[in-house]
Design an enzyme around this catalytic site. Structure first.
Site, PDB file in Angstrom:
ATOM      1  N   HIS A  42     -11.494  14.791   0.581  1.00  0.00           N
ATOM      2  CA  HIS A  42     -10.125  15.358   0.989  1.00  0.00           C
ATOM      3  C   HIS A  42     -10.378  16.695   1.886  1.00  0.00           C
ATOM      4  O   HIS A  42     -11.291  17.124   2.072  1.00  0.00           O
ATOM      5  CB  HIS A  42      -9.345  15.833  -0.423  1.00  0.00           C
ATOM      6  CG  HIS A  42      -9.719  16.827  -1.067  1.00  0.00           C
ATOM      7  ND1 HIS A  42     -10.856  16.690  -1.989  1.00  0.00           N
ATOM      8  CD2 HIS A  42      -9.468  18.135  -1.204  1.00  0.00           C
ATOM      9  CE1 HIS A  42     -11.132  17.803  -2.782  1.00  0.00           C
ATOM     10  NE2 HIS A  42     -10.237  18.859  -2.161  1.00  0.00           N
TER      11      HIS A  42
ATOM     12  N   GLU B 139      -4.953  17.399   0.301  1.00  0.00           N
ATOM     13  CA  GLU B 139      -4.614  18.157  -0.864  1.00  0.00           C
ATOM     14  C   GLU B 139      -3.763  19.325  -0.302  1.00  0.00           C
ATOM     15  O   GLU B 139      -4.017  20.041   0.402  1.00  0.00           O
ATOM     16  CB  GLU B 139      -5.734  18.694  -1.495  1.00  0.00           C
ATOM     17  CG  GLU B 139      -5.709  19.475  -2.521  1.00  0.00           C
ATOM     18  CD  GLU B 139      -6.622  20.503  -3.193  1.00  0.00           C
ATOM     19  OE1 GLU B 139      -6.516  21.449  -3.696  1.00  0.00           O
ATOM     20  OE2 GLU B 139      -7.825  19.862  -2.951  1.00  0.00           O
TER      21      GLU B 139
ATOM     22  N   HIS C 288      -8.007  21.752  12.502  1.00  0.00           N
ATOM     23  CA  HIS C 288      -6.954  20.858  12.376  1.00  0.00           C
ATOM     24  C   HIS C 288      -7.328  19.607  11.755  1.00  0.00           C
ATOM     25  O   HIS C 288      -8.551  19.249  11.753  1.00  0.00           O
ATOM     26  CB  HIS C 288      -6.375  20.735  13.767  1.00  0.00           C
ATOM     27  CG  HIS C 288      -7.226  19.803  14.853  1.00  0.00           C
ATOM     28  ND1 HIS C 288      -8.049  20.653  15.604  1.00  0.00           N
ATOM     29  CD2 HIS C 288      -7.205  18.567  14.974  1.00  0.00           C
ATOM     30  CE1 HIS C 288      -8.760  19.615  16.292  1.00  0.00           C
ATOM     31  NE2 HIS C 288      -8.688  18.751  15.896  1.00  0.00           N
TER      32      HIS C 288
ATOM     33  N   GLU D  12      -3.469  16.711  14.861  1.00  0.00           N
ATOM     34  CA  GLU D  12      -3.814  16.172  16.104  1.00  0.00           C
ATOM     35  C   GLU D  12      -3.345  14.738  15.989  1.00  0.00           C
ATOM     36  O   GLU D  12      -3.771  14.058  15.130  1.00  0.00           O
ATOM     37  CB  GLU D  12      -5.126  16.255  16.617  1.00  0.00           C
ATOM     38  CG  GLU D  12      -5.642  15.755  17.839  1.00  0.00           C
ATOM     39  CD  GLU D  12      -6.981  15.798  18.153  1.00  0.00           C
ATOM     40  OE1 GLU D  12      -7.407  15.118  19.230  1.00  0.00           O
ATOM     41  OE2 GLU D  12      -7.785  16.209  17.429  1.00  0.00           O
TER      42      GLU D  12
END
Length: 123
Positions: free
Chosen positions: A7, A56, A75, A117
């Site tokens: 994550h 998360e 990002h 993105e």
């Protein structure tokens, strides 16, 4: 040893606003949630329904101010199968923050200013 992505974490100021944004903008759903017994934090893990990777979102009770995102050089990236429709949707939502036509990608930002993105499935 083998490592597998699990994550990525973004800290958020308004969890409900962020959950709404990620559902509307990217179709991400809460796959699990953890709330501290003392109410000090909530973790909401969002999934795309296709992979095991989750985003998360962490809400901290004692951090009401905006987060310092530095120069926003990091990002999260997602691929999309209908790039043009996605771009139009995000334009209508007012969340496109950078369009790189030369590279064929664009970025949206979430309510806390994190950049995401958007990449076409096939380049």
């Amino acid at each position: 040893m083998n490592y597998t992505f699990n994550h990525l974490n973004f800290n958020v100021c308004d969890l409900q606003k962020s959950l709404t944004f990620y559902k509307e903008a990217l179709g991400l759903e809460v796959v699990r949630k953890k709330e501290a017994a003392d109410g000090s934090f909530i973790l909401a893990y969002l999934g795309d329904g296709k992979s095991d990777f989750t985003l998360e979102l962490t809400w901290l009770k004692d951090h009401p101010q905006k987060y310092d995102l530095g120069e926003e050089e990091f990002h999260l990236a997602l691929t999309v199968n209908d790039y043009e429709a996605s771009f139009k949707k995000h334009q209508a939502m007012g969340c496109v923050c950078f369009n790189n036509e030369a590279m064929g990608i664009y970025f949206i930002n979430d309510p806390d200013g994190y950049w995401i993105e958007i990449v076409p499935l096939k380049r």
